[in-house]
Design a protein around this motif. Sequence first.
Motif, PDB file in Angstrom:
ATOM      1  N   GLY B  17      71.127 116.778  35.258  1.00 54.06           N
ATOM      2  CA  GLY B  17      71.386 116.143  33.967  1.00 54.06           C
ATOM      3  C   GLY B  17      70.133 115.570  33.319  1.00 54.06           C
ATOM      4  N   HIS B  18      69.199 115.061  34.131  1.00 49.13           N
ATOM      5  CA  HIS B  18      67.965 114.570  33.511  1.00 49.13           C
ATOM      6  C   HIS B  18      67.182 115.748  32.952  1.00 49.13           C
ATOM      7  CE1 HIS B  18      68.136 110.334  34.316  1.00 49.13           C
ATOM      8  NE2 HIS B  18      68.317 110.491  35.617  1.00 49.13           N
ATOM      9  N   GLU B  19      66.538 115.508  31.812  1.00 47.70           N
ATOM     10  CA  GLU B  19      65.800 116.581  31.152  1.00 47.70           C
ATOM     11  C   GLU B  19      64.319 116.570  31.498  1.00 47.70           C
ATOM     12  OE1 GLU B  19      66.823 115.889  27.097  1.00 47.70           O
ATOM     13  OE2 GLU B  19      68.898 116.509  27.417  1.00 47.70           O
ATOM     14  N   ASP B  20      63.941 115.674  32.364  1.00 46.94           N
ATOM     15  CA  ASP B  20      62.531 115.594  32.756  1.00 46.94           C
ATOM     16  C   ASP B  20      62.494 115.024  34.172  1.00 46.94           C
ATOM     17  OD1 ASP B  20      59.749 115.548  32.695  1.00 46.94           O
ATOM     18  OD2 ASP B  20      59.653 114.684  30.682  1.00 46.94           O
ATOM     19  N   ARG B  21      61.318 114.838  34.696  1.00 44.83           N
ATOM     20  CA  ARG B  21      61.110 114.293  36.038  1.00 44.83           C
ATOM     21  C   ARG B  21      61.967 113.040  36.279  1.00 44.83           C
ATOM     22  NH1 ARG B  21      55.172 112.852  36.279  1.00 44.83           N
ATOM     23  NH2 ARG B  21      54.900 114.768  37.433  1.00 44.83           N
ATOM     24  N   ALA B  22      62.663 112.998  37.413  1.00 43.34           N
ATOM     25  CA  ALA B  22      63.385 111.787  37.812  1.00 43.34           C
ATOM     26  C   ALA B  22      62.470 110.979  38.728  1.00 43.34           C
ATOM     27  CB  ALA B  22      64.683 112.143  38.521  1.00 43.34           C
ATOM     28  N   TRP B  23      62.357 109.685  38.436  1.00 43.21           N
ATOM     29  CA  TRP B  23      61.384 108.854  39.139  1.00 43.21           C
ATOM     30  C   TRP B  23      61.996 107.998  40.246  1.00 43.21           C
ATOM     31  CZ3 TRP B  23      56.338 109.084  39.531  1.00 43.21           C
ATOM     32  CH2 TRP B  23      55.523 109.497  38.460  1.00 43.21           C
ATOM     33  N   ASN B  24      63.206 107.519  40.004  1.00 47.76           N
ATOM     34  CA  ASN B  24      63.713 106.503  40.923  1.00 47.76           C
ATOM     35  C   ASN B  24      65.238 106.598  41.017  1.00 47.76           C
ATOM     36  OD1 ASN B  24      63.618 102.857  41.099  1.00 47.76           O
ATOM     37  ND2 ASN B  24      63.165 104.330  42.703  1.00 47.76           N
ATOM     38  N   VAL B  25      65.761 106.178  42.163  1.00 43.67           N
ATOM     39  CA  VAL B  25      67.204 106.198  42.383  1.00 43.67           C
ATOM     40  C   VAL B  25      67.585 104.895  43.073  1.00 43.67           C
ATOM     41  CG1 VAL B  25      66.897 107.506  44.553  1.00 43.67           C
ATOM     42  CG2 VAL B  25      69.113 107.541  43.398  1.00 43.67           C
ATOM     43  N   ALA B  26      68.765 104.350  42.727  1.00 46.59           N
ATOM     44  CA  ALA B  26      69.181 103.060  43.302  1.00 46.59           C
ATOM     45  C   ALA B  26      70.691 103.047  43.517  1.00 46.59           C
ATOM     46  CB  ALA B  26      68.778 101.915  42.363  1.00 46.59           C
ATOM     47  N   TRP B  27      71.099 102.671  44.721  1.00 46.57           N
ATOM     48  CA  TRP B  27      72.514 102.519  45.046  1.00 46.57           C
ATOM     49  C   TRP B  27      72.965 101.130  44.615  1.00 46.57           C
ATOM     50  CZ3 TRP B  27      75.205 106.511  47.380  1.00 46.57           C
ATOM     51  CH2 TRP B  27      74.474 107.478  48.061  1.00 46.57           C
ATOM     52  N   ASN B  28      74.106 101.047  43.904  1.00 42.76           N
ATOM     53  CA  ASN B  28      74.688  99.739  43.646  1.00 42.76           C
ATOM     54  C   ASN B  28      75.130  99.156  44.987  1.00 42.76           C
ATOM     55  OD1 ASN B  28      76.900  97.765  43.082  1.00 42.76           O
ATOM     56  ND2 ASN B  28      76.396  98.294  40.977  1.00 42.76           N
ATOM     57  N   PRO B  29      74.753  97.895  45.293  1.00 40.71           N
ATOM     58  CA  PRO B  29      75.050  97.356  46.625  1.00 40.71           C
ATOM     59  C   PRO B  29      76.520  97.012  46.833  1.00 40.71           C
ATOM     60  CG  PRO B  29      73.973  95.701  45.268  1.00 40.71           C
ATOM     61  CD  PRO B  29      73.949  96.983  44.475  1.00 40.71           C
ATOM     62  N   VAL B  30      77.302  96.948  45.753  1.00 36.76           N
ATOM     63  CA  VAL B  30      78.689  96.497  45.846  1.00 36.76           C
ATOM     64  C   VAL B  30      79.669  97.605  45.458  1.00 36.76           C
ATOM     65  CG1 VAL B  30      80.355  94.777  45.034  1.00 36.76           C
ATOM     66  CG2 VAL B  30      77.930  94.142  45.305  1.00 36.76           C
ATOM     67  N   LYS B  31      79.383  98.274  44.372  1.00 34.55           N
ATOM     68  CA  LYS B  31      80.318  99.258  43.809  1.00 34.55           C
ATOM     69  C   LYS B  31      79.883 100.687  44.125  1.00 34.55           C
ATOM     70  CE  LYS B  31      79.933  96.562  39.980  1.00 34.55           C
ATOM     71  NZ  LYS B  31      79.953  96.241  38.555  1.00 34.55           N
ATOM     72  N   PRO B  32      80.834 101.610  44.085  1.00 34.44           N
ATOM     73  CA  PRO B  32      80.460 103.018  44.347  1.00 34.44           C
ATOM     74  C   PRO B  32      79.759 103.638  43.136  1.00 34.44           C
ATOM     75  CG  PRO B  32      82.812 102.871  43.932  1.00 34.44           C
ATOM     76  CD  PRO B  32      82.292 101.463  43.882  1.00 34.44           C
ATOM     77  N   LEU B  33      78.521 103.259  42.937  1.00 35.16           N
ATOM     78  CA  LEU B  33      77.731 103.733  41.799  1.00 35.16           C
ATOM     79  C   LEU B  33      76.302 104.030  42.261  1.00 35.16           C
ATOM     80  CD1 LEU B  33      78.321 101.414  38.678  1.00 35.16           C
ATOM     81  CD2 LEU B  33      78.725 103.878  38.821  1.00 35.16           C
ATOM     82  N   LEU B  34      75.796 105.157  41.786  1.00 38.06           N
ATOM     83  CA  LEU B  34      74.411 105.534  42.063  1.00 38.06           C
ATOM     84  C   LEU B  34      73.704 105.687  40.718  1.00 38.06           C
ATOM     85  CD1 LEU B  34      72.455 106.555  44.367  1.00 38.06           C
ATOM     86  CD2 LEU B  34      73.184 108.861  43.745  1.00 38.06           C
ATOM     87  N   ALA B  35      72.528 105.069  40.581  1.00 32.84           N
ATOM     88  CA  ALA B  35      71.794 105.139  39.310  1.00 32.84           C
ATOM     89  C   ALA B  35      70.485 105.886  39.504  1.00 32.84           C
ATOM     90  CB  ALA B  35      71.521 103.733  38.777  1.00 32.84           C
ATOM     91  N   THR B  36      70.112 106.676  38.498  1.00 34.26           N
ATOM     92  CA  THR B  36      68.822 107.376  38.519  1.00 34.26           C
ATOM     93  C   THR B  36      68.122 107.143  37.185  1.00 34.26           C
ATOM     94  OG1 THR B  36      69.789 109.416  37.629  1.00 34.26           O
ATOM     95  CG2 THR B  36      69.682 109.221  40.030  1.00 34.26           C
TER      96      THR B  36
END
Lengths: 179, 358
Positions: B17-36
Amino acid sequence: MDYNPNPIIVNPGTTWTRRKTQKERHSLWLSEEGDDSIDADDNEVELIDGDEVFDLIRSISDPEHRSMTLEQLAVVSAPQITVSNQKNHVMVEFTPTVPHCGMSTVIGLSIRVRLLRSLPNRFKVDIKVKPGSHTSEHAVNKQLNDKERVAAALENNAITEVLETCLESAGRRGRPADI
Amino acid sequence: MGVDLPYKLSAIAELTGHEDRAWNVAWNPVKPLLATCSADKTVRLYGYSGIPTPTFSFHTSISTDHGKTVRSIAWSPSGETLATASFDSTIGIWQQKGAQDEDEEVTAGEWQCASLLEGHETECKSVAWSASGTLLASCSRDKTVWVWEVQPDCDFECLGVLMEHTQDVKSVAWHPSEEILASASYDDTIKLYLDDPSDDWFCFETLKGHTSTVWSLAWAPGGRYLASASDDCTVRIWKRVAEHQWECVCVLEGHERTIYSVSWGMTTTKRVSEEGGEPLGWLASAGGDGRINIWQLEEAPNSTVNSPPKYELISCIENGHGDSDINSIVWCPRAGYQDLLATVGDDGMAKVWKIEVA
């Protein structure tokens, strides 16, 4: 500011290679007219050599002496390029015209951008100044090979304008300007 | 590679989905969510569900107001707030509009910029929340580290500007329980900071040993060790040998290009060695060679104050993102999912890996 007002000009090689037209290559930056990048069919690994890499960068214009190419100023040369197809690695060494050349970073960046746009993705590229050729050798090398610094520089309009000017002539690949 | 290693990594999700280089990824510590986050200036959020192997689906995209690359992201410990560090030299603070569901379901409200922290002069490279969530740290190419206090209504007050590094600051990381901050730099050093209750934040230790840029830091879950990843292609392990003193106790080799990211996780499927030393968790590293290495660490039996931990490479995979560099690797911190790793790369993709006995 002039870093080297009287550079030595060398005769460029009289031969050049012209690869057959390749399919247009997706680029993160832009696609060039008559794209002449080195690219392979999706399922075929194309071997490249140092001469081909040299062809891609020899006609980049010098940022200080815009009418001259990096080849004419002997900043780049074929023997200074090492390619390992097995390790997917390209090493480009370049020689600043004077040891205090303040344009070395821009030259290195222009080589890096040219190769990012033209080489197959599988190649990792390292760019270095010739050992002993620059007073800030370590600092220049470190900056050119820090991809975060490079990425940030390529988001800076002032820098990209200079780079695009230098890269306009890159597609000549050693041919004179009047062809 | 890896045929003889006791654990294997399997990709369980490939998120595009990203249209360019992805730099970083982070798991939400509480909810089932992953952010990039990416050079395309957006943040993408993915939800997941299912045990033991969850399935991932696209949740939403935050276009962000950043004018340049979003370089790094960090969830607050509550999981309610996301911070973004951008090459546009600002830090964004993001919260979801509307009330939160009781049952930890992800609500559909839009993510909004609750605050924009200005002060850095050039590209921001990293942002991190303290364990309590009351402090935020940011760093930049301007060589500074800023410590911010989180106040009600998403107000942030700058408590200190630390000008200790001589070059770009690449990464900041808070100790998992104490208010100790670590920063890693292009000047090849790591610096550790504390708050002087009667004065300002100050640097109490400089860790030297890496021979090139230090890109990433990861504290061990217990906080006794710190791992650092460098352009010199090594991971160094630093051990707390006194209240305010850390020393390098071992150097892990196993990469051929710059190591951009290191993450220290505490997995539940612990492999106990014959000697049965105290487990210190699993360390994951990745970088420009596309390789993912997983090391198991444990306290050596009869360990002394500065003895190195025992370490063993337990899993390795080549070309994790094809030809691309891997820019970030992170263990999932949530109970039940601690055997999951997320990575992002220059291909713009996020991948989720599960580690299992081979």
